[in-house]
Design a protein around this motif. Structure first.
Motif, PDB file in Angstrom:
ATOM      1  N   GLY A  43       0.787  -1.486   0.205  1.00 52.12           N
ATOM      2  CA  GLY A  43       0.320   0.184   0.635  1.00 52.12           C
ATOM      3  C   GLY A  43       0.746   1.421   0.076  1.00 52.12           C
ATOM      4  O   GLY A  43      -0.071   1.955  -0.414  1.00 52.12           O
ATOM      5  N   MET A  44       1.871   1.632   0.836  1.00 53.13           N
ATOM      6  CA  MET A  44       2.426   2.691   1.133  1.00 53.13           C
ATOM      7  C   MET A  44       3.785   3.084   0.046  1.00 53.13           C
ATOM      8  O   MET A  44       3.776   2.074  -1.038  1.00 53.13           O
ATOM      9  CB  MET A  44       4.203   1.945   1.983  1.00 53.13           C
ATOM     10  CG  MET A  44       2.592   2.284   3.309  1.00 53.13           C
ATOM     11  SD  MET A  44       3.946   2.501   4.528  1.00 53.13           S
ATOM     12  CE  MET A  44       2.865   3.337   6.013  1.00 53.13           C
ATOM     13  N   GLU A  45       3.653   3.817  -0.393  1.00 54.80           N
ATOM     14  CA  GLU A  45       4.079   5.279  -1.777  1.00 54.80           C
ATOM     15  C   GLU A  45       5.332   6.190  -1.309  1.00 54.80           C
ATOM     16  O   GLU A  45       5.053   6.661  -0.535  1.00 54.80           O
ATOM     17  CB  GLU A  45       3.088   4.538  -3.377  1.00 54.80           C
ATOM     18  CG  GLU A  45       2.551   3.684  -3.244  1.00 54.80           C
ATOM     19  CD  GLU A  45       1.595   4.362  -5.077  1.00 54.80           C
ATOM     20  OE1 GLU A  45       1.179   5.670  -5.086  1.00 54.80           O
ATOM     21  OE2 GLU A  45       0.816   3.287  -5.348  1.00 54.80           O
ATOM     22  N   LEU A  46       6.441   6.021  -2.092  1.00 52.99           N
ATOM     23  CA  LEU A  46       6.783   6.841  -1.421  1.00 52.99           C
ATOM     24  C   LEU A  46       5.941   8.332  -1.646  1.00 52.99           C
ATOM     25  O   LEU A  46       5.169   8.570  -2.754  1.00 52.99           O
ATOM     26  CB  LEU A  46       7.972   7.289  -2.441  1.00 52.99           C
ATOM     27  CG  LEU A  46       9.283   6.511  -2.656  1.00 52.99           C
ATOM     28  CD1 LEU A  46      10.260   7.036  -3.999  1.00 52.99           C
ATOM     29  CD2 LEU A  46      10.186   5.942  -1.716  1.00 52.99           C
ATOM     30  N   GLY A  47       6.227   9.093  -0.330  1.00 55.45           N
ATOM     31  CA  GLY A  47       5.968  10.439   0.057  1.00 55.45           C
ATOM     32  C   GLY A  47       4.420  10.543   0.350  1.00 55.45           C
ATOM     33  O   GLY A  47       3.849  11.296   0.936  1.00 55.45           O
ATOM     34  N   ASP A  48       4.364   8.912   0.869  1.00 54.00           N
ATOM     35  CA  ASP A  48       2.431   8.905   1.291  1.00 54.00           C
ATOM     36  C   ASP A  48       2.878  10.064   2.089  1.00 54.00           C
ATOM     37  O   ASP A  48       4.084  10.111   3.256  1.00 54.00           O
ATOM     38  CB  ASP A  48       2.324   7.907   1.569  1.00 54.00           C
ATOM     39  CG  ASP A  48       1.790   7.340   0.344  1.00 54.00           C
ATOM     40  OD1 ASP A  48       1.289   7.390  -0.586  1.00 54.00           O
ATOM     41  OD2 ASP A  48       1.317   5.890   0.545  1.00 54.00           O
ATOM     42  N   GLY A  49       1.554  10.393   3.225  1.00 48.65           N
ATOM     43  CA  GLY A  49       1.488  11.251   4.486  1.00 48.65           C
ATOM     44  C   GLY A  49       1.848   9.970   5.475  1.00 48.65           C
ATOM     45  O   GLY A  49       0.938   8.864   5.230  1.00 48.65           O
TER      46      GLY A  49
END
Length: 152
Positions: A43-49
């Motif tokens: 689920g996580m991607e670069l830049g996610d808050g």
């Protein structure tokens, strides 16, 4: 972009540790729950808050803002027999546990768990669910916006 709440015990990794880490970045080590691992992996991607949450302390709550700064990769603590996160069933060629790096954005005034519970807009946040023990949970865009625009 997606949003997450990531819990850490402040004596292990606090928002202040993150703020003073080299390049203001820390690896999110020690996750030993498959669902939380899968959030990092799938689920996580670069830049996610990230809402950086202090847990297992006298005053749990959101203590700062961070962002995801790497793709998921094997957590080295699973291979270290001296680590409390050592997993003898994990191997270098088939690691079971992953981590992402998180990067400091800013420290905030602490938003206690009790304050989060006071707002109907946040009633369905996973961190508020009875029995929730996950160290990583998704946060909706509406929840993120409410917290960052009205509580910080």
């Amino acid at each position: 972009m997606r949003y997450w709440l990531m819990k850490s015990e402040p004596d292990e990794a606090s928002i202040d540790h993150l703020a003073h880490a080299p390049e203001k970045t820390l690896p999110w080590t020690g996750v030993r729950n498959y669902q939380a691992r899968n959030f990092m992996r799938d689920g996580m991607e670069l830049g996610d808050g990230v809402l950086f949450y202090h847990s297992s302390c006298p005053q749990p709550g959101i203590a700062g803002i961070a962002k995801v700064s790497s793709a998921a990769y094997p957590d080295p603590t699973q291979f270290d027999s001296s680590s409390p996160y050592f997993d003898p069933k994990s191997s270098q060629d088939k690691p079971r546990w992953l981590l992402v790096d998180v990067h400091f954005v800013r420290k905030t005034p602490l938003i206690p768990l009790s304050t989060l519970r006071e707002h109907a807009e946040l009633a369905d946040m996973q961190v508020l669910a009875r029995g929730n023990r996950l160290s990583i949970t998704p946060v909706t865009e509406a929840q993120w916006r409410f917290i960052t625009e009205h509580l910080l």
